[in-house]
Design an enzyme around this catalytic site. Structure first.
Site, short mmCIF file in Angstrom:
data_model
loop_
_atom_site.label_atom_id
_atom_site.label_comp_id
_atom_site.label_asym_id
_atom_site.label_seq_id
_atom_site.Cartn_x
_atom_site.Cartn_y
_atom_site.Cartn_z
N ASP A 299 -35.18 2.64 26.41
CA ASP A 299 -34.56 3.83 25.85
C ASP A 299 -33.06 3.53 25.77
O ASP A 299 -32.60 2.52 26.31
CB ASP A 299 -34.83 5.04 26.78
CG ASP A 299 -34.15 6.33 26.29
OD1 ASP A 299 -34.20 6.60 25.08
OD2 ASP A 299 -33.56 7.05 27.11
N SER A 300 -32.31 4.44 25.15
CA SER A 300 -30.86 4.26 25.09
C SER A 300 -30.21 4.49 26.46
O SER A 300 -29.04 4.19 26.65
CB SER A 300 -30.27 5.25 24.09
OG SER A 300 -30.58 6.57 24.51
N CYS B 234 -38.25 6.45 23.41
CA CYS B 234 -37.12 7.12 22.77
C CYS B 234 -37.59 7.59 21.40
O CYS B 234 -38.07 6.77 20.61
CB CYS B 234 -35.98 6.10 22.63
SG CYS B 234 -34.59 6.67 21.66
N GLU C 297 -27.44 12.02 30.65
CA GLU C 297 -27.03 10.64 30.94
C GLU C 297 -26.01 10.59 32.08
O GLU C 297 -25.84 9.57 32.73
CB GLU C 297 -26.48 10.00 29.66
CG GLU C 297 -26.44 8.49 29.65
CD GLU C 297 -27.79 7.79 29.83
OE1 GLU C 297 -28.84 8.33 29.45
OE2 GLU C 297 -27.79 6.68 30.40
N CYS D 210 -36.87 14.73 22.41
CA CYS D 210 -36.01 13.63 22.86
C CYS D 210 -36.35 13.41 24.33
O CYS D 210 -36.46 14.38 25.10
CB CYS D 210 -34.54 14.04 22.71
SG CYS D 210 -33.37 12.97 23.56
N HIS E 66 -34.73 12.34 26.81
CA HIS E 66 -33.73 12.85 27.76
C HIS E 66 -33.99 14.32 28.14
O HIS E 66 -33.72 14.74 29.25
CB HIS E 66 -32.32 12.74 27.18
CG HIS E 66 -31.71 11.38 27.31
ND1 HIS E 66 -32.14 10.31 26.57
CD2 HIS E 66 -30.70 10.93 28.10
CE1 HIS E 66 -31.41 9.25 26.90
NE2 HIS E 66 -30.52 9.60 27.82
N1 DGL Z 1 -33.75 9.46 24.48
C1 DGL Z 1 -33.51 9.34 23.08
C2 DGL Z 1 -34.62 10.06 22.29
O1 DGL Z 1 -35.70 10.28 22.79
C3 DGL Z 1 -32.18 9.74 22.50
C4 DGL Z 1 -30.92 9.69 23.27
C5 DGL Z 1 -29.77 9.17 22.44
O2 DGL Z 1 -29.24 9.86 21.55
O3 DGL Z 1 -29.43 8.03 22.71
O4 DGL Z 1 -34.44 10.39 21.15
#
Ligand code: DGL
Length: 259
Positions: free
Chosen positions: A11-12, A74, A152, A184, A186
């Site tokens: 993931d990011s 992600c 984050e 998302c 997150h």
């Molecule tokens: N966790 C990522 C998602 O599911 C996005 C977070 C980011 O913008 O980096 O889309």
């Protein structure tokens, strides 16, 4: 690819940890290698091309750790890169997509809210999901760039977050949506906060559990389930600050009751 090699997950940042948590519960014998691409966080506002090339690098890294299957944990990266990754690399992939299908089966008001990154909401893949599963329904989408920043940093409560959540979610609730999709990874860490704001009449959906199930299914189909009797190991890597990543990880899990 041998069955005792690890499952790779990326993931990011910390968002994919919610997916790891569910994989761990379902498949405790599996080793997992997690890669947080924090050096390039956030993915949400980047172009699809940029996210594709970051995803390719993440996959190459996970393959260098001998991953037998890769989870693109992600939504933004899955939308931008999953089909290309499947063409380029000959191992099984599992992606994450917003739960439009379950939401469309569940809604009574015929109105669904979706919160996600800009990248996900603008992706062709997302438009396709809406056309395929929610064509007769009203789908209200809101991009929430601030939310990934809170998570984050390990901030999953407090008045500033509350304010941000209200500004994104109130318009969806006012539209009459009775189902709210967390699009998302997150946002999984904000599920309780979102549920509190949305109230008991609104179902809040996220996808960590179905993703873990899909991992199990694919490992079974490909004869790749781990054969060891021991508990698997989870190893974490990050581009950017690994120490801070570990601190945030501890924080997120100390405030989160494991379901
Ligand atoms: N966790 C990522 C998602 O599911 C996005 C977070 C980011 O913008 O980096 O889309």
């Amino acid at each position: 690819m041998a069955s005792n090699e690890p499952i790779g997950v990326f993931d990011s940042g910390v968002g994919g940890l919610a997916v790891v948590e569910q994989i761990r519960k379902l498949l405790p014998r599996e080793d997992i290698v997690y890669y947080a691409d924090r050096g390039h966080f956030p993915y949400g506002p980047k172009s699809a091309q940029a996210v594709l090339s970051l995803s390719i690098s993440a996959v190459e890294f996970l393959l260098s750790k001998r991953s037998k299957l890769i989870v693109v944990a992600c939504n933004t990266a899955s939308a931008a890169a999953l089909s290309e990754l499947r063409q380029q690399f000959k191992i099984p992939f599992v992606g994450v997509v917003p739960a439009i299908k379950p939401a469309s089966l569940q809604t009574r008001s015929g109105k669904i809210g979706v919160i996600a990154t800009e990248g996900t909401l603008h992706a062709e893949m997302f438009q396709g999901l809406v056309e395929q599963f929610a064509s007769g329904l009203e789908v209200v989408t809101v991009a929430c760039p601030l939310l990934v920043e809170f998570v984050e940093e390990g901030r999953v409560g407090g008045p500033e977050l509350e304010l941000a959540l209200h500004s994104y979610i109130d318009p969806i609730l006012e539209s009459g949506a009775d189902t709210l999709v967390l699009g998302c990874t997150h946002y999984s860490f904000l599920k309780e906060a979102v549920e509190r704001i949305a109230g008991p009449e609104v179902a809040v959906l996220e996808t960590s559990k179905p993703v873990a199930k899909q991992v199990q299914r694919l490992l079974q189909e490909n004869d790749l389930l781990s054969e060891t009797a021991d508990h698997g190991l989870i190893t974490y890597y990050a581009s950017g600050d690994l120490e801070n990543f570990n601190e945030v990880k501890e924080k997120l899990f100390s405030v989160r009751a494991v379901e």
